[in-house]
Design an enzyme around this catalytic site. Structure first.
Site, PDB file in Angstrom:
ATOM      1  N   ASN A 104      -0.684   2.151  19.664  1.00 40.81           N
ATOM      2  CA  ASN A 104      -0.408   3.324  18.836  1.00 40.81           C
ATOM      3  C   ASN A 104       0.706   4.200  19.377  1.00 40.81           C
ATOM      4  O   ASN A 104       1.187   5.092  18.682  1.00 40.81           O
ATOM      5  CB  ASN A 104      -1.678   4.166  18.681  1.00 40.81           C
ATOM      6  CG  ASN A 104      -2.725   3.468  17.838  1.00 40.81           C
ATOM      7  OD1 ASN A 104      -2.423   2.994  16.750  1.00 40.81           O
ATOM      8  ND2 ASN A 104      -3.946   3.377  18.348  1.00 40.81           N
ATOM      9  N   GLN A 149       0.881  -1.173   0.000  1.00 39.76           N
ATOM     10  CA  GLN A 149       0.000   0.000   0.000  1.00 39.76           C
ATOM     11  C   GLN A 149       0.917   1.221   0.000  1.00 39.76           C
ATOM     12  O   GLN A 149       1.391   1.650   1.046  1.00 39.76           O
ATOM     13  CB  GLN A 149      -0.915  -0.010   1.229  1.00 39.76           C
ATOM     14  CG  GLN A 149      -1.924   1.136   1.243  1.00 39.76           C
ATOM     15  CD  GLN A 149      -2.703   1.204   2.549  1.00 39.76           C
ATOM     16  OE1 GLN A 149      -2.247   0.717   3.584  1.00 39.76           O
ATOM     17  NE2 GLN A 149      -3.873   1.837   2.509  1.00 39.76           N
ATOM     18  N   TYR A 175      44.125 -12.202  23.293  1.00 36.64           N
ATOM     19  CA  TYR A 175      44.018 -11.167  22.258  1.00 36.64           C
ATOM     20  C   TYR A 175      45.293 -10.343  22.226  1.00 36.64           C
ATOM     21  O   TYR A 175      45.760  -9.852  23.266  1.00 36.64           O
ATOM     22  CB  TYR A 175      42.814 -10.287  22.581  1.00 36.64           C
ATOM     23  CG  TYR A 175      42.500  -9.222  21.555  1.00 36.64           C
ATOM     24  CD1 TYR A 175      42.345  -9.527  20.210  1.00 36.64           C
ATOM     25  CD2 TYR A 175      42.325  -7.898  21.954  1.00 36.64           C
ATOM     26  CE1 TYR A 175      42.039  -8.548  19.284  1.00 36.64           C
ATOM     27  CE2 TYR A 175      42.012  -6.910  21.036  1.00 36.64           C
ATOM     28  CZ  TYR A 175      41.874  -7.236  19.698  1.00 36.64           C
ATOM     29  OH  TYR A 175      41.565  -6.260  18.789  1.00 36.64           O
ATOM     30  N   HIS A 188      36.630 -17.559  41.647  1.00 33.36           N
ATOM     31  CA  HIS A 188      36.551 -16.112  41.786  1.00 33.36           C
ATOM     32  C   HIS A 188      37.605 -15.401  40.954  1.00 33.36           C
ATOM     33  O   HIS A 188      38.696 -15.896  40.736  1.00 33.36           O
ATOM     34  CB  HIS A 188      36.709 -15.683  43.256  1.00 33.36           C
ATOM     35  CG  HIS A 188      37.460 -16.649  44.098  1.00 33.36           C
ATOM     36  ND1 HIS A 188      36.969 -17.173  45.260  1.00 33.36           N
ATOM     37  CD2 HIS A 188      38.671 -17.225  43.934  1.00 33.36           C
ATOM     38  CE1 HIS A 188      37.833 -18.017  45.785  1.00 33.36           C
ATOM     39  NE2 HIS A 188      38.870 -18.062  45.003  1.00 33.36           N
TER      40      HIS A 188
END
EC number: 2.7.7.23
Length: 459
Positions: free
Chosen positions: A227, A72, A386, A362
């Protein structure tokens, strides 16, 4: 005869004040459109057509392969939206459900009852209605002395008497499909909004003496159309109560269901105990007799039976039976914890598999690791994965003991039954059954402290 369904999902939703199409805002973990689509499934439609418009590509992505779509391009009213489905549905014999995509609380049971009512009463059109003590703003259902539906009158057009009517139009309908498309050719835009209204079809049927009925919802909440953000929050609250009630009926204990947030697709086995402020999202599954304490947050994860998760976060991971996690632990995506694993306070696990009976009590980080069974991580252990550009893997065998405050720099492998001395920095593989110590020797300098300014002798 066949059933068909039209879902209206073309609107922008201006009052939502969002770049996201209104029907894609989520309630209990899935979009409002998906809620409606699932409920529509209860009538087993031969064809489902979804009318899209604003940001159509985003809406279509949600239901790709599950429905046909029509566009539409201009939002010229509900009647106009239904007209867009004509190339697919016109001329077919059957019953057509028309429903808005922003009604997430409607249930499949109610839609099935609606269409059965429509068929049994041989109506050409049936309106889904609801009753409320505060009908302000809704279209009212006007009936005659025989309780037959005469018309739908909008709030702005209602007389003082009609404004007292408590039965309202929910915006959901069932039509005889062939008559629907015939009537749509006769509606116009002669109204204040300059739009084509689906409600005008009801008037046409009444004028021609055809039978129009109304089926009233048992629960007014189902009629809620969203709405704005206020209504969205209301829908979320109602859905949460439904979900939690279902789980309680099925044997799950809640300390405070009003403060527990569970998405609609979450699965929970009986005898689970859930404390307040627990959030379970996505495709999460919880095994029997597991305990989730206050503040626990689980997303798209599987937790086995008899686990205890204490005030911790688990994301996109699997946790086996009898595992204990927390408090204040974080299990990040793509991790798996074997049976009887213990992950204690302030421990983070990321992208790692951990074998059964392993313990990290821990202050430990386990990242990109493959960890065997019966491993013990001392406090302060860090796996360094990393280098600023690439991630590397650490492999730790069975029965390994890692002393406190150790740093294990990947890529590296610790063999079965090995031991890492406390305070070590490990940069090379450790063979099975070996002890690795990677720290400087301790040197004691007698009486040296007496030279320092803070020593009592120098005060």
């Amino acid at each position: 005869m066949s059933n068909f369904a039209i879902i209206l999902a073309a609107g922008k939703g201006t009052r939502m004040k969002s770049d996201l199409p209104k029907v894609l805002h989520k309630v209990a973990g899935i979009s409002m459109l998906e809620h409606v689509f699932r409920s529509v499934g209860a009538i087993q439609p031969e064809k489902t057509v979804t009318v899209v418009g604003h940001k159509a590509e985003l809406v279509e992505e949600v239901l790709t392969g599950q429905t046909e779509f029509v566009t539409q391009s201009e939002q010229l009213g509900t009647g106009h939206a239904v007209m867009m489905t004509e190339p697919i549905l016109e001329g077919l014999s059957g019953h057509t459900l028309v429903i808005a995509g922003d009604t997430p609380l409607i249930t499949g049971e109610s839609l099935k009852n609606l269409i059965d009512f429509h068929i049994n009463h041989k109506n050409v059109a049936t309106i889904l209605t609801a009753e409320t003590d505060n009908p302000f703003g809704y279209g009212r259902i006007v009936r005659n002395d025989n309780a037959e539906v005469l018309r739908i009158v909008e709030q702005k057009d209602a007389t003082d008497f009609e404004k007292q009517i408590k039965e309202i139009n929910t915006g959901t309908y069932v039509f005889d499909n062939e008559r629907l498309f015939e009537a749509l050719k006769n509606i116009n835009t002669n109204n204040a909004q300059g739009e084509y209204y689906i409600t005008d079809v009801i008037g046409i049927f009444r004028e021609t003496g055809e039978k129009v009925g109304a089926y009233t919802l048992k629960d007014f909440d189902e009629s809620l159309g969203v709405n704005d953000r206020v209504a969205l929050a209301t829908a979320e609250s109602v859905m949460r109560r439904r979900i939690n009630h279902k789980h309680m009926v099925n044997g799950v204990s809640f300390v405070n269901p009003e403060a527990t947030y569970i998405d609609i697709d979450v699965e929970i086995a009986p005898e689970v105990q859930i404390e307040a402020n627990v959030t379970l999202k996505g495709q999460t599954k919880i095994g029997a007799e597991t305990v989730l304490t206050n503040g626990t947050y689980v997303v798209d994860s599987t937790i086995g039976a008899g686990a205890v998760i204490t005030n911790s976060m688990i994301e996109e991971s699997s946790v086996a039976d009898g595992v204990t996690v927390g408090p204040y632990a974080h299990i990040r995506p793509n991790s798996s914890l074997g049976a009887q694993v213990h992950i204690g306070n302030f421990v983070e696990v990321k992208g790692s598999s951990i074998g059964e009976n392993t313990k990290a009590g821990h202050l430990t980080y386990i990242g990109n690791c493959e960890v065997g069974s019966n491993v013990n991580f001392g406090a302060g252990t860090i796996t360094v994965n990393y280098d600023g550009k690439n991630k590397y893997k650490t492999v730790i065998g069975d029965n390994v003991f890692v002393g406190s405050n150790s740093t294990i720099i990947a890529p590296v492998e610790l063999g079965d039954n090995s031991l890492v001395g406390a305070g070590s920095t490990i940069t090379k593989d450790v063979p099975a059954d070996a002890i690795a110590i990677g720290r400087g020797r301790q040197i004691n300098k007698d009486e040296y402290a007496t030279r320092l300014p803070h020593h009592p002798k120098n005060q």
